[in-house]
Design a protein around this motif. Structure first.
Motif, PDB file in Angstrom:
ATOM      1  N   PRO A   1       0.779  -1.386   0.000  1.00  0.00           N
ATOM      2  CA  PRO A   1      -0.227   0.195   0.055  1.00  0.00           C
ATOM      3  C   PRO A   1       0.908   1.290   0.160  1.00  0.00           C
ATOM      4  O   PRO A   1       0.450   2.305  -0.375  1.00  0.00           O
ATOM      5  N   GLY A   2       2.244   0.979   0.223  1.00  0.00           N
ATOM      6  CA  GLY A   2       2.887   2.316   0.267  1.00  0.00           C
ATOM      7  C   GLY A   2       2.567   3.222   1.477  1.00  0.00           C
ATOM      8  O   GLY A   2       2.263   2.815   2.388  1.00  0.00           O
ATOM      9  N   PRO A   3       2.857   4.639   1.122  1.00  0.00           N
ATOM     10  CA  PRO A   3       3.228   5.219  -0.179  1.00  0.00           C
ATOM     11  C   PRO A   3       4.712   5.036  -0.323  1.00  0.00           C
ATOM     12  O   PRO A   3       5.623   4.954   0.391  1.00  0.00           O
ATOM     13  N   PHE A   4       5.291   5.076  -1.689  1.00  0.00           N
ATOM     14  CA  PHE A   4       6.550   5.085  -2.066  1.00  0.00           C
ATOM     15  C   PHE A   4       6.792   6.220  -3.112  1.00  0.00           C
ATOM     16  O   PHE A   4       5.875   6.694  -3.674  1.00  0.00           O
ATOM     17  N   THR A   5       8.008   6.714  -3.182  1.00  0.00           N
ATOM     18  CA  THR A   5       8.484   7.627  -3.995  1.00  0.00           C
ATOM     19  C   THR A   5       9.615   6.952  -4.793  1.00  0.00           C
ATOM     20  O   THR A   5      10.477   6.335  -4.379  1.00  0.00           O
ATOM     21  N   LEU A   6       9.488   7.028  -6.429  1.00  0.00           N
ATOM     22  CA  LEU A   6      10.495   6.305  -7.263  1.00  0.00           C
ATOM     23  C   LEU A   6      11.114   7.182  -8.050  1.00  0.00           C
ATOM     24  O   LEU A   6      10.534   8.197  -8.519  1.00  0.00           O
ATOM     25  N   PHE A   7      12.532   7.041  -8.073  1.00  0.00           N
ATOM     26  CA  PHE A   7      13.155   7.850  -8.897  1.00  0.00           C
ATOM     27  C   PHE A   7      13.746   7.069 -10.148  1.00  0.00           C
ATOM     28  O   PHE A   7      14.750   5.929  -9.979  1.00  0.00           O
ATOM     29  N   VAL A   8      13.131   6.958 -11.253  1.00  0.00           N
ATOM     30  CA  VAL A   8      13.189   5.792 -12.352  1.00  0.00           C
ATOM     31  C   VAL A   8      14.051   6.410 -13.453  1.00  0.00           C
ATOM     32  O   VAL A   8      13.698   7.256 -14.179  1.00  0.00           O
ATOM     33  N   PRO A   9      15.229   5.820 -13.745  1.00  0.00           N
ATOM     34  CA  PRO A   9      15.913   6.312 -14.793  1.00  0.00           C
ATOM     35  C   PRO A   9      15.290   5.874 -16.020  1.00  0.00           C
ATOM     36  O   PRO A   9      14.537   4.941 -16.265  1.00  0.00           O
ATOM     37  N   HIS A  10      15.301   6.710 -17.005  1.00  0.00           N
ATOM     38  CA  HIS A  10      14.600   6.774 -18.486  1.00  0.00           C
ATOM     39  C   HIS A  10      15.106   5.546 -19.032  1.00  0.00           C
ATOM     40  O   HIS A  10      15.915   4.753 -18.891  1.00  0.00           O
ATOM     41  N   THR A  11      13.876   4.888 -19.597  1.00  0.00           N
ATOM     42  CA  THR A  11      14.226   3.600 -20.575  1.00  0.00           C
ATOM     43  C   THR A  11      15.410   3.641 -21.279  1.00  0.00           C
ATOM     44  O   THR A  11      16.236   2.711 -21.219  1.00  0.00           O
ATOM     45  N   ASP A  12      15.680   4.779 -21.990  1.00  0.00           N
ATOM     46  CA  ASP A  12      16.926   4.770 -22.900  1.00  0.00           C
ATOM     47  C   ASP A  12      18.032   4.697 -21.998  1.00  0.00           C
ATOM     48  O   ASP A  12      19.036   4.099 -22.432  1.00  0.00           O
ATOM     49  N   VAL A  13      17.985   5.269 -21.002  1.00  0.00           N
ATOM     50  CA  VAL A  13      19.203   5.273 -20.120  1.00  0.00           C
ATOM     51  C   VAL A  13      19.460   3.801 -19.499  1.00  0.00           C
ATOM     52  O   VAL A  13      20.733   3.181 -19.902  1.00  0.00           O
ATOM     53  N   LEU A  14      18.632   3.181 -19.129  1.00  0.00           N
ATOM     54  CA  LEU A  14      18.627   1.820 -18.610  1.00  0.00           C
ATOM     55  C   LEU A  14      19.207   0.712 -19.924  1.00  0.00           C
ATOM     56  O   LEU A  14      19.926   0.015 -19.708  1.00  0.00           O
ATOM     57  N   ASN A  15      18.725   1.063 -21.280  1.00  0.00           N
ATOM     58  CA  ASN A  15      18.916   0.502 -22.433  1.00  0.00           C
ATOM     59  C   ASN A  15      20.280   0.719 -22.724  1.00  0.00           C
ATOM     60  O   ASN A  15      21.208  -0.298 -23.423  1.00  0.00           O
ATOM     61  N   SER A  16      20.862   1.853 -22.487  1.00  0.00           N
ATOM     62  CA  SER A  16      22.225   2.197 -23.037  1.00  0.00           C
ATOM     63  C   SER A  16      23.395   2.135 -22.136  1.00  0.00           C
ATOM     64  O   SER A  16      24.514   1.950 -22.550  1.00  0.00           O
ATOM     65  N   ASP A  17      23.168   2.092 -20.693  1.00  0.00           N
ATOM     66  CA  ASP A  17      24.084   2.161 -19.885  1.00  0.00           C
ATOM     67  C   ASP A  17      24.742   0.565 -19.730  1.00  0.00           C
ATOM     68  O   ASP A  17      24.270  -0.277 -19.612  1.00  0.00           O
TER      69      ASP A  17
END
Length: 258
Positions: free
Chosen positions: A159-175
Protein backbone atom coordinates in the motif's frame (compact mmCIF):
# COMPACT_ATOMS: atom_id res chain seq x y z
CA UNK A 1 -76.54 30.75 -78.21
CA UNK A 2 -73.32 29.38 -76.64
CA UNK A 3 -72.73 28.02 -73.16
CA UNK A 4 -71.06 30.36 -70.75
CA UNK A 5 -67.63 29.09 -69.51
CA UNK A 6 -67.61 30.02 -65.84
CA UNK A 7 -63.86 29.23 -65.63
CA UNK A 8 -62.88 31.47 -68.54
CA UNK A 9 -62.14 34.56 -66.47
CA UNK A 10 -60.03 34.83 -63.30
CA UNK A 11 -59.96 31.05 -62.84
CA UNK A 12 -63.69 31.24 -62.28
CA UNK A 13 -63.18 32.95 -58.94
CA UNK A 14 -61.38 29.89 -57.61
CA UNK A 15 -58.18 30.09 -55.60
CA UNK A 16 -54.96 30.25 -57.52
CA UNK A 17 -54.16 26.98 -55.74
CA UNK A 18 -57.30 25.36 -57.13
CA UNK A 19 -58.52 23.98 -60.41
CA UNK A 20 -61.69 25.45 -61.90
CA UNK A 21 -63.85 22.71 -63.44
CA UNK A 22 -66.84 23.44 -65.68
CA UNK A 23 -69.93 21.62 -64.63
CA UNK A 24 -73.08 22.91 -66.33
CA UNK A 25 -73.35 25.98 -68.53
CA UNK A 26 -72.48 29.00 -66.43
CA UNK A 27 -71.47 26.90 -63.42
CA UNK A 28 -68.22 25.53 -62.17
CA UNK A 29 -66.57 23.68 -59.23
CA UNK A 30 -63.36 24.71 -57.52
CA UNK A 31 -61.09 21.85 -56.42
CA UNK A 32 -57.92 22.55 -54.42
CA UNK A 33 -54.68 21.23 -55.88
CA UNK A 34 -52.93 18.25 -54.29
CA UNK A 35 -51.22 19.31 -51.09
CA UNK A 36 -53.85 21.93 -50.35
CA UNK A 37 -57.12 21.84 -48.48
CA UNK A 38 -60.20 24.07 -48.53
CA UNK A 39 -63.37 24.79 -50.40
CA UNK A 40 -61.62 25.72 -53.63
CA UNK A 41 -62.27 29.41 -53.14
CA UNK A 42 -59.76 29.41 -50.33
CA UNK A 43 -57.04 26.75 -50.43
CA UNK A 44 -54.51 26.39 -47.63
CA UNK A 45 -51.25 24.48 -47.77
CA UNK A 46 -51.42 21.21 -45.86
CA UNK A 47 -48.75 20.91 -43.14
CA UNK A 48 -48.31 17.15 -42.55
CA UNK A 49 -46.28 17.81 -39.41
CA UNK A 50 -49.42 18.91 -37.57
CA UNK A 51 -50.83 15.40 -37.56
CA UNK A 52 -48.98 12.53 -35.84
CA UNK A 53 -45.68 14.40 -36.22
CA UNK A 54 -45.87 13.86 -39.97
CA UNK A 55 -45.24 10.15 -39.56
CA UNK A 56 -41.83 10.84 -38.05
CA UNK A 57 -40.49 9.03 -35.01
CA UNK A 58 -41.38 10.64 -31.70
CA UNK A 59 -37.66 11.35 -31.26
CA UNK A 60 -37.46 13.13 -34.61
CA UNK A 61 -38.22 16.62 -35.83
CA UNK A 62 -40.74 17.00 -38.65
CA UNK A 63 -39.99 19.89 -41.03
CA UNK A 64 -42.45 20.96 -43.71
CA UNK A 65 -40.76 21.33 -47.09
CA UNK A 66 -43.80 21.99 -49.31
CA UNK A 67 -47.53 21.37 -49.68
CA UNK A 68 -48.21 18.18 -47.74
CA UNK A 69 -44.48 17.39 -47.87
CA UNK A 70 -42.06 17.04 -44.98
CA UNK A 71 -38.75 15.52 -43.95
CA UNK A 72 -37.94 13.74 -40.70
CA UNK A 73 -34.64 14.25 -38.89
CA UNK A 74 -33.67 12.41 -35.73
CA UNK A 75 -33.08 14.62 -32.72
CA UNK A 76 -29.61 15.06 -31.23
CA UNK A 77 -28.64 11.93 -29.37
CA UNK A 78 -30.54 9.66 -31.77
CA UNK A 79 -29.70 8.07 -35.10
CA UNK A 80 -31.85 6.71 -37.92
CA UNK A 81 -33.81 7.75 -40.99
CA UNK A 82 -36.21 9.98 -39.09
CA UNK A 83 -39.05 7.50 -39.41
CA UNK A 84 -37.25 5.31 -36.90
CA UNK A 85 -34.75 6.84 -34.45
CA UNK A 86 -32.58 4.90 -32.02
CA UNK A 87 -30.91 6.31 -28.93
CA UNK A 88 -27.15 6.68 -29.28
CA UNK A 89 -25.30 5.53 -26.19
CA UNK A 90 -22.24 7.74 -25.74
CA UNK A 91 -20.62 4.93 -23.81
CA UNK A 92 -20.97 2.49 -26.70
CA UNK A 93 -18.18 4.16 -28.67
CA UNK A 94 -14.63 4.42 -27.34
CA UNK A 95 -15.95 4.03 -23.78
CA UNK A 96 -17.52 7.48 -24.13
CA UNK A 97 -14.12 9.14 -24.10
CA UNK A 98 -13.50 7.88 -20.57
CA UNK A 99 -10.26 6.25 -19.51
CA UNK A 100 -9.79 2.56 -20.32
CA UNK A 101 -9.76 2.10 -16.55
CA UNK A 102 -13.03 3.93 -15.98
CA UNK A 103 -16.72 3.01 -16.04
CA UNK A 104 -18.84 5.07 -18.45
CA UNK A 105 -22.48 5.65 -17.51
CA UNK A 106 -25.06 7.29 -19.76
CA UNK A 107 -26.99 9.78 -17.65
CA UNK A 108 -29.19 11.61 -20.18
CA UNK A 109 -29.17 12.68 -23.80
CA UNK A 110 -25.65 13.68 -24.89
CA UNK A 111 -24.45 13.33 -21.29
CA UNK A 112 -22.40 10.67 -19.50
CA UNK A 113 -20.23 10.29 -16.44
CA UNK A 114 -16.79 8.70 -16.16
CA UNK A 115 -15.78 7.04 -12.90
CA UNK A 116 -12.46 5.31 -12.29
CA UNK A 117 -12.74 1.61 -11.56
CA UNK A 118 -11.98 0.29 -8.06
CA UNK A 119 -8.27 0.46 -7.20
CA UNK A 120 -7.74 3.33 -9.63
CA UNK A 121 -7.64 7.06 -8.99
CA UNK A 122 -8.33 10.02 -11.24
CA UNK A 123 -11.11 12.08 -12.75
CA UNK A 124 -12.54 9.32 -14.94
CA UNK A 125 -10.84 10.60 -18.08
CA UNK A 126 -7.38 9.85 -16.72
CA UNK A 127 -7.30 6.95 -14.28
CA UNK A 128 -4.14 5.63 -12.68
CA UNK A 129 -3.41 2.36 -10.93
CA UNK A 130 -0.61 1.48 -8.52
CA UNK A 131 2.93 2.54 -9.34
CA UNK A 132 3.85 -0.88 -10.76
CA UNK A 133 1.00 -0.57 -13.24
CA UNK A 134 2.00 2.98 -14.06
CA UNK A 135 5.63 1.97 -14.62
CA UNK A 136 4.51 -0.61 -17.17
CA UNK A 137 2.06 1.71 -18.96
CA UNK A 138 4.63 4.44 -19.62
CA UNK A 139 7.35 3.70 -22.17
CA UNK A 140 9.64 6.13 -20.31
CA UNK A 141 9.60 3.86 -17.26
CA UNK A 142 8.66 0.41 -18.56
CA UNK A 143 12.27 -0.83 -18.66
CA UNK A 144 12.60 -0.24 -14.93
CA UNK A 145 9.44 -2.33 -14.45
CA UNK A 146 10.86 -5.21 -16.51
CA UNK A 147 14.01 -5.24 -14.37
CA UNK A 148 11.87 -5.43 -11.22
CA UNK A 149 9.87 -8.31 -12.68
CA UNK A 150 12.95 -10.19 -13.87
CA UNK A 151 14.45 -10.01 -10.39
CA UNK A 152 11.11 -10.65 -8.61
CA UNK A 153 11.42 -7.43 -6.61
CA UNK A 154 8.10 -6.79 -4.87
CA UNK A 155 9.10 -4.05 -2.43
CA UNK A 156 6.70 -1.50 -3.95
CA UNK A 157 3.71 -3.79 -4.42
CA UNK A 158 2.24 -2.93 -1.00
CA UNK A 159 0.00 0.00 0.00
CA UNK A 160 2.97 2.35 0.38
CA UNK A 161 3.23 5.18 -0.08
CA UNK A 162 6.43 5.08 -2.14
CA UNK A 163 8.47 7.58 -4.11
CA UNK A 164 10.40 6.29 -7.13
CA UNK A 165 13.24 7.92 -9.02
CA UNK A 166 13.20 5.95 -12.26
CA UNK A 167 16.02 6.15 -14.83
CA UNK A 168 14.57 6.78 -18.28
CA UNK A 169 14.14 3.64 -20.39
CA UNK A 170 16.75 4.87 -22.88
CA UNK A 171 19.30 5.25 -20.07
CA UNK A 172 18.70 1.74 -18.75
CA UNK A 173 18.97 0.33 -22.26
CA UNK A 174 22.19 2.14 -23.13
CA UNK A 175 24.24 2.12 -19.91
CA UNK A 176 26.77 -0.76 -20.22
CA UNK A 177 27.02 -1.06 -16.43
CA UNK A 178 23.55 -2.58 -16.24
CA UNK A 179 24.70 -5.90 -17.73
CA UNK A 180 27.67 -5.94 -15.35
CA UNK A 181 25.44 -5.34 -12.31
CA UNK A 182 23.09 -8.11 -13.40
CA UNK A 183 26.01 -10.51 -13.92
CA UNK A 184 27.44 -9.67 -10.50
CA UNK A 185 24.04 -10.02 -8.81
CA UNK A 186 23.99 -6.42 -7.52
CA UNK A 187 21.18 -5.11 -9.73
CA UNK A 188 18.56 -5.50 -6.93
CA UNK A 189 20.58 -3.13 -4.72
CA UNK A 190 20.87 -0.61 -7.55
CA UNK A 191 17.11 -0.73 -8.20
CA UNK A 192 16.23 -0.38 -4.52
CA UNK A 193 18.47 2.68 -4.32
CA UNK A 194 15.89 4.37 -6.57
CA UNK A 195 13.01 3.67 -4.17
CA UNK A 196 11.93 5.56 -1.06
CA UNK A 197 9.42 4.04 1.35
CA UNK A 198 6.76 5.59 3.57
CA UNK A 199 6.70 8.82 1.57
CA UNK A 200 4.69 10.28 -1.26
CA UNK A 201 7.03 13.07 -2.29
CA UNK A 202 5.88 15.32 -5.11
CA UNK A 203 8.23 17.64 -6.97
CA UNK A 204 7.43 20.59 -4.71
CA UNK A 205 8.06 18.47 -1.62
CA UNK A 206 11.50 17.49 -2.92
CA UNK A 207 12.57 21.12 -3.35
CA UNK A 208 12.53 21.48 0.44
CA UNK A 209 14.47 18.28 1.22
CA UNK A 210 18.23 17.72 1.17
CA UNK A 211 18.50 14.00 1.96
CA UNK A 212 16.20 10.99 1.93
CA UNK A 213 16.86 7.34 2.70
CA UNK A 214 16.32 4.77 -0.04
CA UNK A 215 15.00 1.24 0.45
CA UNK A 216 18.57 0.12 -0.15
CA UNK A 217 19.49 1.97 3.04
CA UNK A 218 21.80 4.63 1.59
CA UNK A 219 20.99 8.31 1.47
CA UNK A 220 20.03 10.15 -1.71
CA UNK A 221 21.22 13.75 -1.76
CA UNK A 222 18.82 16.29 -3.28
CA UNK A 223 19.73 19.77 -4.46
CA UNK A 224 17.51 22.39 -6.03
CA UNK A 225 18.71 25.39 -7.99
CA UNK A 226 17.77 27.25 -11.16
CA UNK A 227 14.47 25.35 -11.28
CA UNK A 228 16.27 22.02 -11.47
CA UNK A 229 16.08 19.12 -9.02
CA UNK A 230 19.29 17.11 -9.02
CA UNK A 231 19.97 13.84 -7.20
CA UNK A 232 23.48 13.06 -5.97
CA UNK A 233 24.76 16.11 -7.89
CA UNK A 234 24.29 14.45 -11.29
CA UNK A 235 20.87 12.93 -12.04
CA UNK A 236 18.24 15.48 -13.05
CA UNK A 237 14.51 14.91 -12.64
CA UNK A 238 13.18 15.32 -16.18
CA UNK A 239 9.58 14.16 -15.66
CA UNK A 240 7.75 14.35 -12.38
CA UNK A 241 4.62 13.70 -10.35
CA UNK A 242 3.20 10.62 -12.07
CA UNK A 243 0.88 9.78 -9.19
CA UNK A 244 -0.42 6.26 -8.60
CA UNK A 245 -2.63 4.79 -5.90
CA UNK A 246 0.34 3.89 -3.71
CA UNK A 247 2.98 6.45 -4.59
CA UNK A 248 4.55 8.79 -7.09
CA UNK A 249 7.07 8.35 -9.92
CA UNK A 250 9.77 10.77 -11.04
CA UNK A 251 11.89 10.10 -14.14
CA UNK A 252 15.60 10.89 -14.02
CA UNK A 253 18.25 11.09 -16.76
CA UNK A 254 20.95 8.97 -15.05
CA UNK A 255 21.20 5.86 -12.93
CA UNK A 256 21.85 6.39 -9.21
CA UNK A 257 24.63 4.23 -7.87
CA UNK A 258 24.75 3.44 -4.12
Amino acid sequence: CSAIDACESSNGGCSSKAECRRTTPGNRACVCHAGYTGDGIVCLEINPCLVNNGGCDRNAECTQTGPNQAVCNCLKGYSGDGKTCTYISLCSQNNGGCSDFAICNDTELTERTCTCKPNYIGDGFNCRGNILQELLRDSNTSRFYFHLEALSIRDISGPGPFTLFVPHTDVLNSDPRVKEWIAKGVMPQVLRYHMVGCANLLYNDLTAITNITSLHGDLIHISYSQNLLVLNNKAEIILSDAVGTNGVIHVINQILVP
